[in-house]
Design a protein around this motif. Sequence first.
Motif, PDB file in Angstrom:
ATOM      1  N   GLN A 146       4.054 -21.109  -0.533  1.00  0.00           N
ATOM      2  CA  GLN A 146       3.180 -22.259  -0.252  1.00  0.00           C
ATOM      3  C   GLN A 146       3.893 -23.270   0.643  1.00  0.00           C
ATOM      4  O   GLN A 146       3.314 -23.791   1.600  1.00  0.00           O
ATOM      5  N   GLN A 147       5.170 -23.513   0.342  1.00  0.00           N
ATOM      6  CA  GLN A 147       5.916 -24.501   1.124  1.00  0.00           C
ATOM      7  C   GLN A 147       6.054 -24.044   2.584  1.00  0.00           C
ATOM      8  O   GLN A 147       5.955 -24.854   3.509  1.00  0.00           O
ATOM      9  N   ARG A 148       6.233 -22.756   2.803  1.00  0.00           N
ATOM     10  CA  ARG A 148       6.285 -22.226   4.169  1.00  0.00           C
ATOM     11  C   ARG A 148       4.951 -22.459   4.886  1.00  0.00           C
ATOM     12  O   ARG A 148       4.915 -22.774   6.079  1.00  0.00           O
ATOM     13  N   VAL A 149       3.856 -22.299   4.140  1.00  0.00           N
ATOM     14  CA  VAL A 149       2.525 -22.510   4.729  1.00  0.00           C
ATOM     15  C   VAL A 149       2.356 -23.974   5.138  1.00  0.00           C
ATOM     16  O   VAL A 149       1.825 -24.276   6.209  1.00  0.00           O
ATOM     17  N   PHE A 150       2.844 -24.895   4.303  1.00  0.00           N
ATOM     18  CA  PHE A 150       2.722 -26.320   4.637  1.00  0.00           C
ATOM     19  C   PHE A 150       3.599 -26.688   5.839  1.00  0.00           C
ATOM     20  O   PHE A 150       3.252 -27.569   6.626  1.00  0.00           O
ATOM     21  N   ILE A 151       4.724 -25.988   5.986  1.00  0.00           N
ATOM     22  CA  ILE A 151       5.548 -26.197   7.180  1.00  0.00           C
ATOM     23  C   ILE A 151       4.797 -25.687   8.410  1.00  0.00           C
ATOM     24  O   ILE A 151       4.779 -26.328   9.459  1.00  0.00           O
ATOM     25  N   ALA A 152       4.133 -24.526   8.263  1.00  0.00           N
ATOM     26  CA  ALA A 152       3.320 -23.987   9.369  1.00  0.00           C
ATOM     27  C   ALA A 152       2.213 -24.967   9.750  1.00  0.00           C
ATOM     28  O   ALA A 152       1.926 -25.173  10.934  1.00  0.00           O
ATOM     29  N   ARG A 153       1.600 -25.596   8.739  1.00  0.00           N
ATOM     30  CA  ARG A 153       0.547 -26.595   9.024  1.00  0.00           C
ATOM     31  C   ARG A 153       1.120 -27.763   9.828  1.00  0.00           C
ATOM     32  O   ARG A 153       0.469 -28.288  10.736  1.00  0.00           O
ATOM     33  N   ALA A 154       2.358 -28.168   9.494  1.00  0.00           N
ATOM     34  CA  ALA A 154       3.004 -29.255  10.252  1.00  0.00           C
ATOM     35  C   ALA A 154       3.385 -28.786  11.658  1.00  0.00           C
ATOM     36  O   ALA A 154       3.373 -29.565  12.606  1.00  0.00           O
ATOM     37  N   LEU A 155       3.715 -27.493  11.804  1.00  0.00           N
ATOM     38  CA  LEU A 155       4.163 -26.962  13.098  1.00  0.00           C
ATOM     39  C   LEU A 155       3.025 -26.706  14.077  1.00  0.00           C
ATOM     40  O   LEU A 155       3.241 -26.688  15.279  1.00  0.00           O
ATOM     41  N   VAL A 156       1.813 -26.497  13.551  1.00  0.00           N
ATOM     42  CA  VAL A 156       0.729 -26.001  14.397  1.00  0.00           C
ATOM     43  C   VAL A 156       0.346 -26.984  15.514  1.00  0.00           C
ATOM     44  O   VAL A 156      -0.124 -26.593  16.565  1.00  0.00           O
ATOM     45  N   THR A 168      12.732 -27.655  -1.035  1.00  0.00           N
ATOM     46  CA  THR A 168      12.961 -26.499  -1.903  1.00  0.00           C
ATOM     47  C   THR A 168      12.663 -26.775  -3.375  1.00  0.00           C
ATOM     48  O   THR A 168      12.945 -25.937  -4.229  1.00  0.00           O
ATOM     49  N   VAL A 169      12.081 -27.937  -3.685  1.00  0.00           N
ATOM     50  CA  VAL A 169      11.625 -28.178  -5.058  1.00  0.00           C
ATOM     51  C   VAL A 169      10.515 -27.167  -5.351  1.00  0.00           C
ATOM     52  O   VAL A 169       9.554 -27.047  -4.600  1.00  0.00           O
ATOM     53  N   GLY A 170      10.673 -26.398  -6.403  1.00  0.00           N
ATOM     54  CA  GLY A 170       9.662 -25.397  -6.728  1.00  0.00           C
ATOM     55  C   GLY A 170       9.871 -24.058  -6.043  1.00  0.00           C
ATOM     56  O   GLY A 170       9.074 -23.140  -6.211  1.00  0.00           O
ATOM     57  N   VAL A 173      15.375 -19.909  -6.813  1.00  0.00           N
ATOM     58  CA  VAL A 173      16.760 -19.998  -6.334  1.00  0.00           C
ATOM     59  C   VAL A 173      17.081 -18.869  -5.353  1.00  0.00           C
ATOM     60  O   VAL A 173      17.703 -19.090  -4.314  1.00  0.00           O
ATOM     61  N   GLU A 174      16.623 -17.645  -5.668  1.00  0.00           N
ATOM     62  CA  GLU A 174      16.969 -16.503  -4.803  1.00  0.00           C
ATOM     63  C   GLU A 174      16.301 -16.589  -3.428  1.00  0.00           C
ATOM     64  O   GLU A 174      16.716 -15.918  -2.490  1.00  0.00           O
ATOM     65  N   ASN A 175      15.261 -17.421  -3.314  1.00  0.00           N
ATOM     66  CA  ASN A 175      14.563 -17.550  -2.026  1.00  0.00           C
ATOM     67  C   ASN A 175      15.008 -18.763  -1.208  1.00  0.00           C
ATOM     68  O   ASN A 175      14.580 -18.934  -0.077  1.00  0.00           O
ATOM     69  N   VAL A 176      15.880 -19.591  -1.808  1.00  0.00           N
ATOM     70  CA  VAL A 176      16.294 -20.820  -1.126  1.00  0.00           C
ATOM     71  C   VAL A 176      17.065 -20.514   0.159  1.00  0.00           C
ATOM     72  O   VAL A 176      16.841 -21.127   1.200  1.00  0.00           O
ATOM     73  N   HIS A 177      17.963 -19.519   0.111  1.00  0.00           N
ATOM     74  CA  HIS A 177      18.759 -19.180   1.304  1.00  0.00           C
ATOM     75  C   HIS A 177      17.868 -18.742   2.457  1.00  0.00           C
ATOM     76  O   HIS A 177      18.047 -19.173   3.592  1.00  0.00           O
ATOM     77  N   SER A 178      16.892 -17.860   2.162  1.00  0.00           N
ATOM     78  CA  SER A 178      16.017 -17.378   3.245  1.00  0.00           C
ATOM     79  C   SER A 178      15.141 -18.518   3.768  1.00  0.00           C
ATOM     80  O   SER A 178      14.794 -18.567   4.951  1.00  0.00           O
ATOM     81  N   PHE A 179      14.799 -19.467   2.883  1.00  0.00           N
ATOM     82  CA  PHE A 179      14.015 -20.635   3.283  1.00  0.00           C
ATOM     83  C   PHE A 179      14.806 -21.465   4.306  1.00  0.00           C
ATOM     84  O   PHE A 179      14.285 -21.847   5.357  1.00  0.00           O
ATOM     85  N   TYR A 180      16.090 -21.703   4.016  1.00  0.00           N
ATOM     86  CA  TYR A 180      16.912 -22.474   4.943  1.00  0.00           C
ATOM     87  C   TYR A 180      17.237 -21.688   6.214  1.00  0.00           C
ATOM     88  O   TYR A 180      17.402 -22.279   7.283  1.00  0.00           O
ATOM     89  N   ASP A 181      17.318 -20.351   6.097  1.00  0.00           N
ATOM     90  CA  ASP A 181      17.471 -19.519   7.309  1.00  0.00           C
ATOM     91  C   ASP A 181      16.294 -19.764   8.251  1.00  0.00           C
ATOM     92  O   ASP A 181      16.456 -19.884   9.462  1.00  0.00           O
ATOM     93  N   MET A 182      15.092 -19.840   7.650  1.00  0.00           N
ATOM     94  CA  MET A 182      13.879 -20.068   8.438  1.00  0.00           C
ATOM     95  C   MET A 182      13.931 -21.443   9.114  1.00  0.00           C
ATOM     96  O   MET A 182      13.604 -21.575  10.295  1.00  0.00           O
ATOM     97  N   LEU A 183      14.392 -22.468   8.389  1.00  0.00           N
ATOM     98  CA  LEU A 183      14.499 -23.805   8.990  1.00  0.00           C
ATOM     99  C   LEU A 183      15.535 -23.815  10.120  1.00  0.00           C
ATOM    100  O   LEU A 183      15.309 -24.406  11.184  1.00  0.00           O
ATOM    101  N   GLY A 184      16.668 -23.144   9.899  1.00  0.00           N
ATOM    102  CA  GLY A 184      17.696 -23.053  10.931  1.00  0.00           C
ATOM    103  C   GLY A 184      17.162 -22.384  12.186  1.00  0.00           C
ATOM    104  O   GLY A 184      17.483 -22.772  13.310  1.00  0.00           O
ATOM    105  N   ASP A 185      16.317 -21.381  11.983  1.00  0.00           N
ATOM    106  CA  ASP A 185      15.695 -20.657  13.088  1.00  0.00           C
ATOM    107  C   ASP A 185      14.762 -21.575  13.890  1.00  0.00           C
ATOM    108  O   ASP A 185      14.744 -21.555  15.119  1.00  0.00           O
TER     109      ASP A 185
END
Length: 257
Positions: A146-156, A168-170, A173-185
């Motif tokens: 869901q948080q990735r979708v809201f970032i996409a809404r901000a990016l559009v 990363t609230v919510g 833990v195992e997905n936090v690294h890939s989430f930050y990889d996406m932000l770094g990208d």
Amino acid sequence: MHGIIEIKHVFYRYEKDSVLEDINISVPVGSFLAIVGPNGSGKSTLLKLILGLLKLQKGDIFLFGEEISKFKDWQKIGYVSQKANSFNTGFPATVFEVVSSGLTKKLGLFTFFKKEHKEKVMEALDAVGMKEFSTRNIGELSGGQQQRVFIARALVSEPKLLILDEPTVGVDVENVHSFYDMLGDLNIRRGITLLLVTHDIGTVSDKVTHVACLNKHLHFHGDTEEFEQLNQDGLSKVYGHDVHVLAHNHEHGGVRN
């Protein structure tokens, strides 16, 4: 003016309580700044001032070289609030519809979507790794998705600056690294300037370019390399009590308060 955001000698108080005292921060174009600090340190207040949600009491903020009181080009700034991840899971909207709602500010509420707008929505979803979920109901997704979708809404709407409040609230833990990889990208490949408020400095420290440590005063503001050289005493001074520096798999330290 050198930075995409320039904060100069900002003070803020709620009635008798002083929350921010003499804050000076510059956010260079293309940088990725993490603002860290304990709860109640003034991070959210500073974000609200940058977003124009609170009125400046003392000091100056410049956005894209313009005084915030005169700044009108808000579509240059994307914002993902902490509340995004407490979204009503029963809300009957697809991922595509949620992201396309980010275009209404630019296009107007009842504008008919053209092919190019649909392509922009899919591009934004692709940027956050959620393209294949476009027809899913938003309520069926995990917190991190869901948080990735809201970032996409901000990016559009193609912002130059993306501001994220504890994204990363919510998120598992195992997905936090890939989430930050996406932000770094987003920062490196798409050249979007990012400002992030987080407690997760250990996890994100190999992605951010700059760190600001806030606890009413600005205790540190510099690049990530300088931040990682702060010793135990330096960090404890920022947080107002002892903190432990954690070792992560990515060979960098973190802060636990």
